[in-house]
Design an enzyme around this catalytic site. Structure first.
Site, PDB file in Angstrom:
ATOM      1  CG  HIS A   1      32.747   4.602  39.102  1.00 56.90           C
ATOM      2  ND1 HIS A   1      32.843   3.264  39.402  1.00 56.90           N
ATOM      3  CD2 HIS A   1      31.599   5.026  39.684  1.00 56.90           C
ATOM      4  CE1 HIS A   1      31.809   2.897  40.134  1.00 56.90           C
ATOM      5  NE2 HIS A   1      31.039   3.943  40.321  1.00 56.90           N
TER       6      HIS A   1
ATOM      7  NE  ARG B   1      31.268   8.431  41.406  1.00 59.52           N
ATOM      8  CZ  ARG B   1      30.115   9.098  41.251  1.00 59.52           C
ATOM      9  NH1 ARG B   1      30.095  10.241  40.577  1.00 59.52           N
ATOM     10  NH2 ARG B   1      28.993   8.633  41.755  1.00 59.52           N
TER      11      ARG B   1
ATOM     12  CE  LYS C   1      29.932   9.977  45.608  1.00 63.07           C
ATOM     13  NZ  LYS C   1      28.753   9.404  44.998  1.00 63.07           N
TER      14      LYS C   1
ATOM     15  CG  ASP D   1      30.882   0.997  49.205  1.00 60.85           C
ATOM     16  OD1 ASP D   1      30.985  -0.141  49.697  1.00 60.85           O
ATOM     17  OD2 ASP D   1      29.889   1.340  48.522  1.00 60.85           O
TER      18      ASP D   1
ATOM     19  CB  CYS E   1      31.691  -2.994  47.166  1.00 58.09           C
ATOM     20  SG  CYS E   1      31.340  -1.374  46.458  1.00 58.09           S
ATOM     21  CE1 TYR E   2      32.763   2.647  45.703  1.00 56.61           C
ATOM     22  CE2 TYR E   2      33.544   1.605  43.687  1.00 56.61           C
ATOM     23  CZ  TYR E   2      32.630   2.404  44.351  1.00 56.61           C
ATOM     24  OH  TYR E   2      31.581   2.950  43.668  1.00 56.61           O
TER      25      TYR E   2
ATOM     26  CG  ASP F   1      28.748   1.467  51.876  1.00 59.93           C
ATOM     27  OD1 ASP F   1      29.837   1.993  52.168  1.00 59.93           O
ATOM     28  OD2 ASP F   1      27.848   2.100  51.315  1.00 59.93           O
TER      29      ASP F   1
ATOM     30  CG  ASP G   1      24.655  -5.730  50.448  1.00 60.37           C
ATOM     31  OD1 ASP G   1      24.453  -4.495  50.485  1.00 60.37           O
ATOM     32  OD2 ASP G   1      25.693  -6.221  49.941  1.00 60.37           O
TER      33      ASP G   1
ATOM     34  CG  HIS H   1      28.432  -3.951  50.331  1.00 58.17           C
ATOM     35  ND1 HIS H   1      27.167  -3.602  49.919  1.00 58.17           N
ATOM     36  CD2 HIS H   1      29.241  -2.919  49.976  1.00 58.17           C
ATOM     37  CE1 HIS H   1      27.198  -2.393  49.365  1.00 58.17           C
ATOM     38  NE2 HIS H   1      28.445  -1.958  49.383  1.00 58.17           N
TER      39      HIS H   1
END
Lengths: 509, 332
Positions: free
Chosen positions: A333, A376, A379, A382, A384-385, A439, A446, A449
């Site tokens: 992850h 991951r 998936k 996003d 934030c990644y 995201d 937010d 993010h």
């Protein structure tokens, strides 16, 4: 009037263009008002997002002011449209060709890499259904972007002022819906201060003083920080509080940290095997380890007793896929992988993991359609990644550069991921029309993010080797952010200042 | 992860006020709480990340702080923690204090398991609720509801990280692996791309039979059959490689793998995962046998160029890095 290439614009009399710019400003205001009305009427967020991105194309066709302009401008505008259609066709063709001939260090004015859709291979599953939906949304946004870009080649634009407003406001007041983050208020401090740091927005002295007082209230007499005043200490809000104080870059800020008790708190979270629980009686996972190692290293209190066995425990978290999990045997992850590699790096043990496998896994996390990162395998993307996965690359680069085997093969000017595609995802798909990042399209903005989207953007913009480096900023040059340190996710100057301060004051327990 | 733990609210506007429930009485108005002086938050004149708490929230937490300060272990303190957790299930201080009260009053664990189950259903991505569940199971030594609970949560979100983590802990601690491979296979039938299920498969094999030669063959066959159906499923390829890491001759030589490569060649497979796999196979061969380098290096390089320019251009920098690396290692 010539019809070929961008140079064709040169033959339009500049007087007319200036007039058009003024009206564009009026149109901006009008469009913003229209958007606000829509929100008041509770239209869907999707509509708002697509509207805000397409207003620059649709408004000239819809709003009143244009009708008042002279007819010769209308004629020019129609020519404009023809040029747009021609250029979009050119650009879409361009996106398919081989990019090896293009230089790598300047603003990419069009999509930097061909985008490839998922091949469902006739066997749809929940995973592929979700992925296809996201790709479809992203595709529309990228198409709109290409159209807008024809009118304004400095796009995409990072909406700095709006983000600063959003984040500054969040640093002081939060609505009732933030009750769910009442145990994470030091995090909100850090997220917002770090965003301001990256945007190089100044923080008024009274704000700094207020933050210092607040964080002091969150500190426990027995060491460490809680998510708010009167809460038990927890490694995550401790990390956030220490980071926030470091951003303030002042001795006054550093001095409030009760280092001896902080050491005791870290020891109280430590397990015999070297792993760390997030709080006394709390869960154990690699976040705890990262938070403990960072906090100890920054404040100069790390020692052998604290971290004996820790790197061995972290190494057990590497999975067969190459990334790291939260605990041994769990799934690889992005968030946990960042924590693991950053902690191992701080402990000087990063070479003990399987770097090749990790590199392959990390590289595969960049989405070939969206350009952003997933957390991951199989998936969804996003924003934030952009940081959790993106920051792995400077860390990997640092490690590979030290190895005899791999150092020659590194490009000192590029990270091992597509920096421009990541920037395009963040700037084109992850900006909220009123400021702040998210995201993925359709999700609300937010502070979390916003912080990690901007952090990922900074990493994607700057390659810093040991000797040389390169900056590659997508869109307007004003999009360039300050550098962030890939281990701490703090400004590099802030890190240096804190390390200098604390390391000159060894702890006497 | 911080993001999941710190799930920010969906809107900036205030929720509909929940203070209007007819039966709700503020703690400050309850005579049985007269002896307790509530502790208000005083954060000074300048607001910093200051939340516009509802009256109810303030009231409950003013009393919670008071209880913690006097270290009161009582039934009323226990009820108070329930109210506090309803308002913010992410408050780890309240959970930790509740555990202290549970122990102190020797309360019924089964009832508490039901309590936390309800909160898990509403907040399945919250760290604290799953940790609380784990502690309760540790105290009771009774895992009998855990596989069912995680199965239910996974039925709603087949990739819930917390649910998988809890499930792994239960399986490993209580040695309940008997039907887990079946469970994994069902999930993979539902969605062959569910990477969490593939990861679980690896875990089950590792913790039960281990990767013996027979098991390696069995697992390779399973992965290969999957790849033949859905060639661009990274989960299956990662699993295949993970299994091969236990095989003595690595990526080359196992008959199941050799057959897969033949099959994919015959079918002109264009999967980037397959091409990357071929390159890694060649690297292994070049590493172990210098005489092969002259033939294999240009082949591997050719594939990497195709990957970089056509098949998987987003990973261009990575493919070119590998190309430079292989050349530096194996060129004359």
């Amino acid at each position: 009037m010539s019809g070929g290439g961008v140079g064709g614009y040169n033959s339009i009399p500049s007087g007319r263009i200036i007039a058009a710019d003024e009206d564009v400003n009026d149109m901006e205001v009008k469009a913003a008002e229209e958007i606000e009305e829509l929100i008041a009427k509770k239209e869907t967020k999707d509509q708002v997002t697509s509207l805000s991105l397409t207003w620059s194309v649709t408004c000239p066709l819809l709003t009143q002011p244009l009708q008042r302009m002279c007819s010769s401008f209308m004629a020019l505008f129609l020519l404009f449209l023809l040029l747009i259609i021609y250029h979009i066709k050119q650009k879409l063709k361009m996106s398919e060709r081989d990019y090896s001939e293009l230089e790598t260090n300047h603003q990419f004015s069009v999509l930097s890499v061909p985008r490839i859709h998922l091949d469902v291979e006739g066997i749809p599953t929940v995973t592929s259904d979700e992925q296809v939906k996201v790709e479809s949304t992203i595709e529309h946004l990228l198409e709109n972007f290409l159209e807008n870009h024809e009118l304004d080649s400095t796009l995409p634009l990072l909406s700095r002022l709006q983000i600063v407003d959003f984040v500054k406001h969040g640093l002081s007041r939060l609505s009732t819906s933030y009750e769910c983050l009442d145990a994470s208020r030091t995090w909100v401090c850090y997220w917002n201060l770090h965003s301001l740091e990256l945007l190089e927005a100044s923080i008024p002295d009274e704000t700094k003083e207020a933050v210092i007082s607040f964080l002091n209230l969150c500190q426990s007499p027995t060491g460490g920080f809680g998510g708010g005043p009167f809460q038990y200490s927890h490694l995550a809000p401790t990390y956030a509080a220490v980071n926030a104080l470091v951003i303030l870059q002042s001795d006054v800020a550093y001095k409030i940290i009760d280092r001896p008790n902080l050491y005791h708190f870290l020891m109280s979270c430590r397990n015999e095997d070297g792993a760390f629980a997030l709080h006394v009686g709390g869960e154990v996972d690699v976040r705890g380890t990262y938070c403990a190692v960072v906090v100890a290293k920054l404040t100069g209190i790390a020692d052998q007793k604290l971290f004996s066995g820790t790197s061995e425990w972290i190494l057990k978290c590497q999975t067969y896929e190459g990334g790291f999990a939260g605990t041994p045997n769990q799934e690889a992850h992005g968030g946990y992988t960042f924590c693991a590699l950053a902690a191992l790096t701080l402990l000087g043990q990063e070479s003990k993991c399987n770097i090749r496998c990790l590199l392959r896994w990390a590289s595969n996390r960049q989405m070939k359609f969206e350009g952003g990162f997933q957390g991951r395998t199989n998936k969804l993307v996003d924003g934030c990644y952009s940081f959790w996965q993106g920051a792995l690359f400077p860390l990997l680069h640092f490690h590979l550069a030290k190895s005899d085997q791999y150092s020659e093969a590194l490009d000192v000017e590029r990270w091992l991921f597509n920096q421009e595609a990541l920037q395009e995802y963040l700037l084109v798909c992850c900006q909220h029309p009123f400021g702040g990042l998210l995201d993925k399209p359709g999700r609300p903005r937010d502070f979390y993010h916003t912080c990690y989207g901007l952090s990922g953007l900074s990493i994607a913009q700057h390659v810093n080797g040991v000797v040389s480096g390169r900056t590659s900023v997508v869109g307007s040059p004003n999009n360039e952010l300050a550098l962030t340190h890939p281990v701490y996710n703090l400004g590099v100057n802030a890190v240096m200042r804190a390390l200098n301060y604390f390391n000159s004051k060894p702890l006497r327990t | 992860m911080a993001g999941e733990e710190s799930k920010e609210p969906l809107s900036d506007s205030s929720d509909e006020c929940s203070d209007q429930e007819p039966t709700w009485i503020y703690y400050r108005d309850r005579p049985e709480w007269n002896d307790v002086v509530p502790v208000e938050l005083n954060e000074g004149p300048f607001p910093v990340v200051s939340i516009a708490y509802s009256e109810r929230f303030k009231d409950i937490f003013n009393y919670f702080r008071a209880i913690v300060l006097k270290n009161e272990i009582s039934e009323r303190a226990f009820e108070l923690t329930s109210d506090a957790l309803e308002l913010n299930p992410a408050n780890y201080t309240v959970w930790q204090y509740r555990r202290t009260v549970l122990k102190g009053l020797e309360k019924n664990i089964q009832k508490e398991l039901s309590f936390v189950r309800r909160i898990i259903e509403d907040h399945p991505k919250n760290y604290q609720v799953w940790h609380h569940r784990r502690v309760l199971v540790e105290w009771s030594g009774d895992p009998s509801s855990e596989l069912r609970l995680t199965e239910i949560v996974l039925a709603q979100d087949a990739k819930n990280y917390h649910a998988w983590q809890h499930r792994q802990w239960v399986l490993d601690t209580f040695k309940l692996f008997d039907h887990e491979l079946e469970f994994v296979e069902r999930l993979l039938e539902d969605d062959i791309r569910n990477n969490s299920a593939w990861n679980q498969r690896y875990f089950v094999v590792k913790q039960t039979s281990g990767f013996s030669e027979d098991i390696i063959s069995r697992e390779l066959t399973f992965s290969v059959n999957s790849i033949k159906k859905v060639c661009n499923n990274e989960s299956a390829w990662n699993y295949l490689r993970g299994v091969l890491a236990h095989y003595t001759t690595g990526l080359n030589g196992h008959p199941v793998v050799e057959e897969l490569c033949q099959f994919l060649d015959e079918n002109n497979s264009e999967s980037p995962y397959y091409f990357a796999f071929l390159v890694d196979r060649m690297e292994e061969l070049m590493q172990s046998d210098a005489s092969k380098r002259q033939v294999l290096l240009p082949k591997a390089d050719g594939i990497l160029q195709v990957l970089a320019t056509k098949m998987d251009p987003i990973r261009r920098e990575y493919w070119l890095f590998l190309s430079r690396y292989l050349n530096s290692q194996f060129a004359n």
